[in-house]
Enzyme design. Sequence first.
Site, PDB file in Angstrom:
ATOM      1  N   SER A 128       0.831  -1.208   0.000  1.00 15.93           N
ATOM      2  CA  SER A 128       0.000   0.000   0.000  1.00 15.93           C
ATOM      3  C   SER A 128       0.858   1.248   0.000  1.00 15.93           C
ATOM      4  O   SER A 128       1.961   1.259   0.525  1.00 15.93           O
ATOM      5  CB  SER A 128      -0.905   0.025   1.226  1.00 15.93           C
ATOM      6  OG  SER A 128      -1.625   1.243   1.237  1.00 15.93           O
ATOM      7  N   LYS A 182      -4.366  -6.856   3.360  1.00 15.78           N
ATOM      8  CA  LYS A 182      -4.398  -5.718   2.422  1.00 15.78           C
ATOM      9  C   LYS A 182      -5.837  -5.428   1.997  1.00 15.78           C
ATOM     10  O   LYS A 182      -6.241  -4.275   1.856  1.00 15.78           O
ATOM     11  CB  LYS A 182      -3.519  -5.998   1.193  1.00 15.78           C
ATOM     12  CG  LYS A 182      -3.609  -4.896   0.122  1.00 15.78           C
ATOM     13  CD  LYS A 182      -3.063  -3.568   0.628  1.00 15.78           C
ATOM     14  CE  LYS A 182      -3.290  -2.324  -0.160  1.00 15.78           C
ATOM     15  NZ  LYS A 182      -3.752  -2.213  -1.455  1.00 15.78           N
ATOM     16  N   HIS A 185      -7.431  -3.617   4.748  1.00 15.40           N
ATOM     17  CA  HIS A 185      -6.865  -2.261   4.702  1.00 15.40           C
ATOM     18  C   HIS A 185      -7.664  -1.405   3.720  1.00 15.40           C
ATOM     19  O   HIS A 185      -8.053  -0.277   4.022  1.00 15.40           O
ATOM     20  CB  HIS A 185      -5.391  -2.317   4.284  1.00 15.40           C
ATOM     21  CG  HIS A 185      -4.810  -0.998   3.858  1.00 15.40           C
ATOM     22  ND1 HIS A 185      -5.083  -0.437   2.615  1.00 15.40           N
ATOM     23  CD2 HIS A 185      -4.021  -0.103   4.494  1.00 15.40           C
ATOM     24  CE1 HIS A 185      -4.461   0.732   2.525  1.00 15.40           C
ATOM     25  NE2 HIS A 185      -3.811   0.948   3.642  1.00 15.40           N
ATOM     26  N   GLU A 189      -9.965   1.806   4.228  1.00 18.95           N
ATOM     27  CA  GLU A 189      -9.711   2.998   3.384  1.00 18.95           C
ATOM     28  C   GLU A 189     -11.038   3.535   2.819  1.00 18.95           C
ATOM     29  O   GLU A 189     -11.283   4.741   2.823  1.00 18.95           O
ATOM     30  CB  GLU A 189      -8.765   2.574   2.257  1.00 18.95           C
ATOM     31  CG  GLU A 189      -8.452   3.607   1.197  1.00 18.95           C
ATOM     32  CD  GLU A 189      -7.549   3.010   0.089  1.00 18.95           C
ATOM     33  OE1 GLU A 189      -6.461   2.501   0.406  1.00 18.95           O
ATOM     34  OE2 GLU A 189      -7.956   3.038  -1.094  1.00 18.95           O
TER      35      GLU A 189
HETATM   36  C1  6PG Z   1      -3.255   1.431  -1.577  1.00 16.82           C
HETATM   37  C2  6PG Z   1      -4.591   1.558  -2.286  1.00 16.82           C
HETATM   38  C3  6PG Z   1      -4.543   0.938  -3.654  1.00 16.82           C
HETATM   39  C4  6PG Z   1      -5.870   0.880  -4.393  1.00 16.82           C
HETATM   40  C5  6PG Z   1      -6.519   2.163  -4.696  1.00 16.82           C
HETATM   41  C6  6PG Z   1      -7.756   2.042  -5.556  1.00 16.82           C
HETATM   42  O1  6PG Z   1      -3.285   0.871  -0.491  1.00 16.82           O
HETATM   43  O2  6PG Z   1      -2.240   1.904  -2.079  1.00 16.82           O
HETATM   44  O3  6PG Z   1      -5.551   0.887  -1.558  1.00 16.82           O
HETATM   45  O4  6PG Z   1      -4.100  -0.369  -3.478  1.00 16.82           O
HETATM   46  O5  6PG Z   1      -5.637   0.297  -5.625  1.00 16.82           O
HETATM   47  O6  6PG Z   1      -6.754   2.913  -3.574  1.00 16.82           O
HETATM   48  O7  6PG Z   1      -8.844   1.488  -4.936  1.00 16.82           O
HETATM   49  P1  6PG Z   1     -10.313   1.708  -5.518  1.00 16.82           P
HETATM   50  O8  6PG Z   1     -10.195   1.950  -6.985  1.00 16.82           O
HETATM   51  O9  6PG Z   1     -11.062   0.452  -5.245  1.00 16.82           O
HETATM   52  O10 6PG Z   1     -10.835   2.902  -4.813  1.00 16.82           O
END
Ligand code: 6PG
Length: 476
Positions: A128, A182, A185, A189
């Site tokens: 991430s 993840k 996570h 998010e």
């Molecule tokens: C991270 C993010 C990443 C994810 C985007 C898009 O931890 O760096 O979670 O992995 O790909 O945030 O997520 P969505 O397109 O589903 O919003």
Amino acid sequence: ATAQIGVTGLAVMGRNLARNLARNGFSVAVHNRSPERTRTLVAEHGDEGTFVPSESLADFVGSLERPRAVIVMVKAGAPTDAVIDELIPLLEEGDIVVDCGNAHFADTRRREEALRAQGLHFVGTGVSGGEEGALRGPSIMPGGSAESYQKLGPIFEKIAAQVEGESCCRHVGPDGAGHFVKMVHNGIEYADMQLIAEAYDLLRAGLSASPAEIAEIFREWNGGELESFLIEITAEVLGHTDAATGRAFVDVVLDQAEQKGTGRWTVQSALDLGIPITGIAEATFARSLSGHADQREAARRVFADAGEKWQVDDRDTFVEDVRRALLASKIVAYAQGFDHIRAGSREYDWNIDLGGTATIWRGGCIIRARFLDRIKEAYDGEPDLSTLLVAPWFAERVSAGVPAWRRVVADAARAGVPTPAFASSLAYFDALRAERLPAALIQGLRDNFGAHTYHRVDRDGSFHTLWAGDRSEVEG
Ligand code: 6PG
């Protein structure tokens, strides 16, 4: 063979991971299906460290020290399977394939099993932090065997973000554990972003404030308990002006939130495990709802101006109410996420350390936040903690925030401002702390129409009432 680790798939995430490895002194084999990307990487960044470029996958594998460690950084799903299939015949026993994409943990479990049967290690790894994180220090969540971590651990722990001398990388657990963590996570998010978006909407409606003024409020909040990457970039996005129109940037963006699917996976998994991650679910559904433009248009036409005019008397009190409600709702989202990880860990025998998970998330990742220190303390101090909500630091914030939380949700409902995540987090809290839940009535109804039986508060056993007969009770 000279390279310590390899990266195949050099789109932006792969390229940045490779550069991060090289900058940290590791010699990195690099490969991409179309060789131009490999050449560009070496031409533009060759001076950052030792890159060993190859144009064929066989040469790439041949350039790696044994046991080989190959990071696959391609699109999740079929492209990942295709690369793994190509790699397998080129590898030897004990070699390690690392998938750093956002794979579904069930796919990772399947791949791990298949590669294990061939004497190979497969390490599904959550990464991430986006592009910047990949380059400057992401949060890294590796699954897979303990043996594979002996090779990968020292490398990953070095290239990950560091917080107070601790690396934001740890071995999470076997097979799909890293990708599961993840996934959660990302679920958190989603919840975090939805809560922030609702807070912004409340401030805008309640105060009739401009995005730039609200940016200032978020900037202030970022100096306190809410300090986090997402609050910080909220201030940045809200403060941004669209160059073409001179309007606030947030006002020229179409209000339909998209998703790649990790939030949906989180909710699906939680349903399977029976864990009420209501905040994450509301956040995921809120994105879907925003995308249903036709329905929104139809409803807008019929139900225009459904709410009362919102009149906030005391600006400072209201801003503080929203802050407290946001913090309390955010605590609920994290509590639910950690419950989900614990349930997944039990279901799949992963033995995931919850305090350790909080440690990994303290830096580098999208949900990095000051209060992850407190989450770490809470689970380190009491690994069997029933819910994060009752850990002293969190319980204090939630208790102190309850009156504000109720005011904000009630005022929003009166004014017709949707707060699905704030409201459902409050309902979750009230349901958890309730003396009695109406679930008793649901049990009664189930017994009435389907003889599904119920338990009693005063005696052990299961019972059924003869609803169609004399309504006497029998053992079920
Ligand atoms: C991270 C993010 C990443 C994810 C985007 C898009 O931890 O760096 O979670 O992995 O790909 O945030 O997520 P969505 O397109 O589903 O919003």
